[in-house]
Design a protein around this motif. Structure first.
Motif, short mmCIF file in Angstrom:
data_model
loop_
_atom_site.label_atom_id
_atom_site.label_comp_id
_atom_site.label_asym_id
_atom_site.label_seq_id
_atom_site.Cartn_x
_atom_site.Cartn_y
_atom_site.Cartn_z
N TYR A 15 42.75 56.00 39.03
CA TYR A 15 42.62 54.57 38.71
C TYR A 15 41.38 54.01 39.39
O TYR A 15 40.60 53.26 38.80
CB TYR A 15 43.87 53.81 39.14
CG TYR A 15 43.91 52.41 38.59
CD1 TYR A 15 44.27 52.18 37.26
CD2 TYR A 15 43.55 51.30 39.36
CE1 TYR A 15 44.27 50.92 36.72
CE2 TYR A 15 43.56 50.03 38.83
CZ TYR A 15 43.92 49.84 37.51
OH TYR A 15 43.90 48.58 36.97
N LEU A 16 41.20 54.41 40.65
CA LEU A 16 40.07 53.95 41.46
C LEU A 16 38.74 54.37 40.83
O LEU A 16 37.74 53.68 40.97
CB LEU A 16 40.22 54.58 42.85
CG LEU A 16 39.54 53.97 44.06
CD1 LEU A 16 39.80 52.49 44.16
CD2 LEU A 16 40.06 54.66 45.32
N LEU A 17 38.73 55.50 40.14
CA LEU A 17 37.48 56.01 39.59
C LEU A 17 37.33 55.74 38.09
O LEU A 17 36.51 56.35 37.41
CB LEU A 17 37.35 57.50 39.89
CG LEU A 17 37.23 57.82 41.39
CD1 LEU A 17 37.23 59.31 41.64
CD2 LEU A 17 35.96 57.21 42.00
N GLY A 18 38.17 54.83 37.56
CA GLY A 18 37.90 54.35 36.20
C GLY A 18 38.85 54.80 35.12
O GLY A 18 38.49 54.76 33.93
N GLN A 20 41.33 53.31 33.91
CA GLN A 20 41.62 52.17 33.03
C GLN A 20 40.54 52.02 31.95
O GLN A 20 40.84 51.68 30.81
CB GLN A 20 41.72 50.89 33.89
CG GLN A 20 42.19 49.66 33.15
CD GLN A 20 43.63 49.77 32.68
OE1 GLN A 20 44.41 50.55 33.20
NE2 GLN A 20 43.99 49.00 31.66
N ASP A 21 39.29 52.31 32.31
CA ASP A 21 38.21 52.24 31.32
C ASP A 21 38.41 53.28 30.22
O ASP A 21 38.07 53.03 29.05
CB ASP A 21 36.85 52.48 31.99
CG ASP A 21 36.45 51.32 32.89
OD1 ASP A 21 37.00 50.22 32.71
OD2 ASP A 21 35.59 51.52 33.77
N GLU A 24 41.06 51.93 27.92
CA GLU A 24 40.53 50.85 27.08
C GLU A 24 39.61 51.39 25.99
O GLU A 24 39.56 50.86 24.88
CB GLU A 24 39.81 49.81 27.94
CG GLU A 24 40.79 48.79 28.50
CD GLU A 24 40.24 47.95 29.64
OE1 GLU A 24 39.01 47.75 29.70
OE2 GLU A 24 41.05 47.49 30.46
N PRO A 66 33.99 57.14 29.75
CA PRO A 66 34.49 56.70 28.45
C PRO A 66 33.66 57.28 27.29
O PRO A 66 34.23 57.66 26.27
CB PRO A 66 34.35 55.18 28.52
CG PRO A 66 34.40 54.85 29.96
CD PRO A 66 33.77 56.00 30.67
N GLU A 67 32.33 57.37 27.44
CA GLU A 67 31.49 57.90 26.36
C GLU A 67 31.84 59.36 26.07
O GLU A 67 31.97 59.76 24.91
CB GLU A 67 29.99 57.81 26.72
CG GLU A 67 29.45 56.41 26.97
CD GLU A 67 29.90 55.83 28.29
OE1 GLU A 67 29.77 56.52 29.31
OE2 GLU A 67 30.40 54.69 28.31
N THR B 2 32.70 48.85 30.33
CA THR B 2 33.07 49.67 31.48
C THR B 2 33.04 48.84 32.77
O THR B 2 32.06 48.19 33.07
CB THR B 2 32.10 50.86 31.63
OG1 THR B 2 32.03 51.50 30.38
CG2 THR B 2 32.58 51.84 32.67
N GLN B 3 34.14 48.89 33.49
CA GLN B 3 34.22 48.16 34.75
C GLN B 3 33.74 49.03 35.90
O GLN B 3 33.06 48.59 36.80
CB GLN B 3 35.67 47.74 35.03
CG GLN B 3 36.34 47.00 33.90
CD GLN B 3 36.01 45.53 33.93
OE1 GLN B 3 35.89 44.95 35.00
NE2 GLN B 3 35.85 44.93 32.78
N VAL B 4 34.16 50.31 35.83
CA VAL B 4 33.88 51.21 36.94
C VAL B 4 32.58 51.96 36.65
O VAL B 4 32.57 53.02 36.05
CB VAL B 4 35.06 52.18 37.16
CG1 VAL B 4 34.82 53.05 38.38
CG2 VAL B 4 36.35 51.40 37.33
N GLU B 6 28.80 53.77 37.77
CA GLU B 6 28.47 54.81 38.76
C GLU B 6 28.30 54.21 40.16
O GLU B 6 28.62 54.85 41.15
CB GLU B 6 27.19 55.54 38.34
CG GLU B 6 27.35 56.43 37.11
CD GLU B 6 28.42 57.51 37.28
OE1 GLU B 6 28.49 58.14 38.36
OE2 GLU B 6 29.21 57.73 36.33
N LEU B 457 40.30 45.37 41.65
CA LEU B 457 40.23 46.66 40.95
C LEU B 457 40.47 46.52 39.46
O LEU B 457 40.17 47.41 38.70
CB LEU B 457 41.31 47.60 41.52
CG LEU B 457 41.08 48.11 42.93
CD1 LEU B 457 42.37 48.64 43.52
CD2 LEU B 457 40.04 49.21 42.92
N THR B 458 41.08 45.41 39.06
CA THR B 458 41.48 45.28 37.66
C THR B 458 40.84 44.04 37.05
O THR B 458 40.63 43.04 37.73
CB THR B 458 43.02 45.22 37.56
OG1 THR B 458 43.56 46.37 38.20
CG2 THR B 458 43.51 45.20 36.13
#
Lengths: 79, 498
Positions: A15-18, A20-21, A24, A66-67, B2-4, B6, B457-458
């Motif tokens: 979750y910390l590293l994305g 959720q992205d 989505e 995501p890509e 994208t939220q997260v 690099e 985080l969200t």
């Protein structure tokens, strides 16, 4: 055609590293593509150091963006 | 979107590695390993070369340990393990990481066709544009950055370049130095963290207190978490409050308080303060829970400082309640906010440590704790609906009005509110000039309120909705329905800063 099985790890490390992205990115696909995917959440795919992790048709893939995920899905659909 | 990115991933990997090494007791010996585990030979490359990346990383690690740049990594680790937090600003620019973005606001690009009409030259009121080598050229010594040339070009060949950090700072506290690196003017900065979020190079960071926190957890002292009400949904939209609390207990926290408990106290105190001072002693009053907003008034509108409520913030109120019950307690505020780190620093003795949700998640992952794997249990918020809504913009106003209505004084309050520091500043100037009949103002530095803070985080849209649902599930509707709060206030105590 069998559905593409995708498990997205929603554990804290991913979750910390994305993670959720990734979720989505799949949610934003057009309905005809989404209908070809069997999407599930996972609590841990046992590769916490290199997240975010997914399993696509049973194969573990780490450090996914995501890509990259959308490319994988499109490849599978086109095949 | 994208939220997260690099940049975010890199920051979180560093914090997680530091946390993991601190839990296992190897931080001091193995701190330099992070340089190799986070920046590897095979990339990805963010900078010119691996050496520059590691040099930047060194600075990043030292700030993550809350230590100055001029000590060695090992000494920094030693100090952090000993619980030392260096006396330095919360938000800082890492000069080596700053990419010295261009300061020329308007640039002519390759799209310029050196046309016959030359609308750019004709539109320029300062005659700063000429044609050089078959292309328009802007003479920087004459340009006043009015932007008319950009508007006039039919090809859109003139672009406007904004330094992201400067664009994000509502208070003009960050500027380009003589070498074009970003410089923060701490006489103007209120540590809101806007520039940190905006910088695409990750060159601006806030010092972290995670090692100091983990050491406290390992020491056997009674460590209390004070969770800001925006915590709902932060660790995943489906994570239940009880799972977060379970994870905190597993990490070694003795007890978990919700800062919304303090928000109920603040609601009652602030309402009384308002009814007792407006309009007799001051024409209007503002809230005081957002430290960046309070800092903005103190530093940028000092002549109306007296209009800020003297009631403490929910964080401080909750800290006071805990310290009253257990003087040995170590109090740790966990929230979406960077400015709270500075506020806590001013109130040492009430709040001992401050971490963001992001930093907490790194601590938990470093401890090997997976919140999704925690079992759900019955849990009811320790605060009222209105207190839990403090996390969303407009929440404080609602809480105060609902509470005042109980004393039939709701109609006395004419509320107004703003999000974003420049909007807040503008609204206050209008109120000061008497251009508004509002007499109670809620100021929030972050868009959307605390759920939009820099340490979240969200996505704030998601958490905003989840906080609303959680608040609606509260047992108590308003502050005075909360018997524990009423009893706490009956015991006495002082809830003001002055």
């Amino acid at each position: 055609m069998a559905l593409i099985a995708i498990e997205i790890c929603m554990g804290s490390a991913c979750y910390l590293l994305g993670a959720q992205d990734l979720l989505e990115a799949i949610e934003s696909l057009p309905p005809e593509k989404k209908a070809k995917i069997d999407l599930r959440g996972a609590t841990c795919l046992k590769a916490c150091g290199s997240g975010p992790n997914i399993k696509i048709d049973g194969v573990l893939m780490s450090n996914i963006t995501p890509e990259q995920l959308l490319n994988l899905i499109n490849e599978k659909i086109d095949r | 979107m994208t939220q997260v990115t690099e940049v975010v991933k890199l920051r979180r990997r560093v914090l997680t590695e530091i946390a993991r090494l601190t839990f296992s007791g190897e931080l001091i010996e193995n701190i330099s390993d992070i340089l190799n585990t986070v920046v590897t030979e095979d990339g990805p490359r963010y900078r010119c070369c691996i050496h520059k990346e590691r040099a930047v990383l060194q600075e990043r690690i030292k700030l993550a340990l809350s230590q100055p740049a001029d000590v060695s990594l090992e000494a920094a680790a030693q100090n952090a393990v000993n619980g030392i937090i260096a006396d330095m600003p919360v938000v800082q620019v890492m000069p080596i990481a700053c990419d010295q973005c261009p300061i020329d606001k308007f640039l002519v690009t390759n799209a310029c066709r050196n046309c016959l009409a030359h609308h750019c030259i004709n539109s320029c009121p300062k005659k700063a544009i000429m044609v050089v080598q078959n292309r328009a050229y802007i003479d920087k010594t004459k340009c006043i950055e009015c932007g008319l040339c950009k508007k006039s070009c039919p090809y859109g060949a003139i672009i406007e370049v904004n330094r992201p950090c400067e664009g994000a700072c509502d208070l003009k506290a960050i500027t380009a130095g003589s070498d074009r690196r970003a410089l923060i003017d701490y006489d103007k900065c209120v540590q809101c963290g806007g520039c940190k979020t905006a910088c695409p190079f990750g060159a601006i960071i806030d010092r972290a207190e995670i090692v100091q926190l983990i050491q406290a957890l390992k020491s056997g002292k009674r460590v209390y978490a004070i969770m800001a009400p925006a915590f709902i949904g932060q660790f995943g939209p489906k994570i239940h409050a009880s799972q977060v609390i379970g994870a905190l207990k597993q990490a070694g926290f003795h007890e978990v308080y919700e800062a919304s408990f303090g928000a109920d106290i603040v609601t009652i105190e602030e309402t009384a303060e308002f009814l007792g001072s407006v309009p007799e002693r001051r024409p209007f009053m503002t809230t005081s829970c957002c430290p960046a907003f309070v800092g903005m008034v103190e530093k940028h509108l000092p002549d109306i400082e007296h209009i800020v409520s003297s009631t403490v913030s929910p964080m401080i109120a909750t800290g006071k309640v805990i310290k009253e019950q257990d003087p040995e307690a170590v109090t740790v505020f966990i929230g979406p906010c960077i400015a709270k780190k500075a506020e806590a620093e001013r109130s040492r003795g009430v709040i001992d440590l401050t971490v963001t949700f992001e930093e907490l998640a790194c601590v938990l992952v470093g401890a090997g704790i997976n919140i999704t794997a925690m079992t759900e249990a019955d849990y009811k918020s320790m605060a009222s609906l209105t207190a839990n809504d403090f996390a969303r913009a407009g929440g404080v106003i609602q809480a105060v009005i609902k509470h005042a209505e109980k004393a039939n004084a709701g109609a006395n309050i004419k509320p107004h509110r703003a999000e974003g520091l420049s909007n807040c500043k503008m609204a206050l100037l209008q109120m000061k000039a008497g251009k508004s009949d509002a007499n109670f103002f809620e100021g929030m530095a972050c868009s959307g309120g605390c759920v939009g803070g820099p340490g979240v985080l969200t996505n704030p849209k998601v958490t905003g909705k989840l906080v609303e649902n959680y608040a609606a599930s509260s047992e108590y509707k308003t502050a005075t329905d909360n018997q524990n709060v009423v009893e706490t206030l009956n015991k006495g105590g002082y809830w003001h800063t002055k």
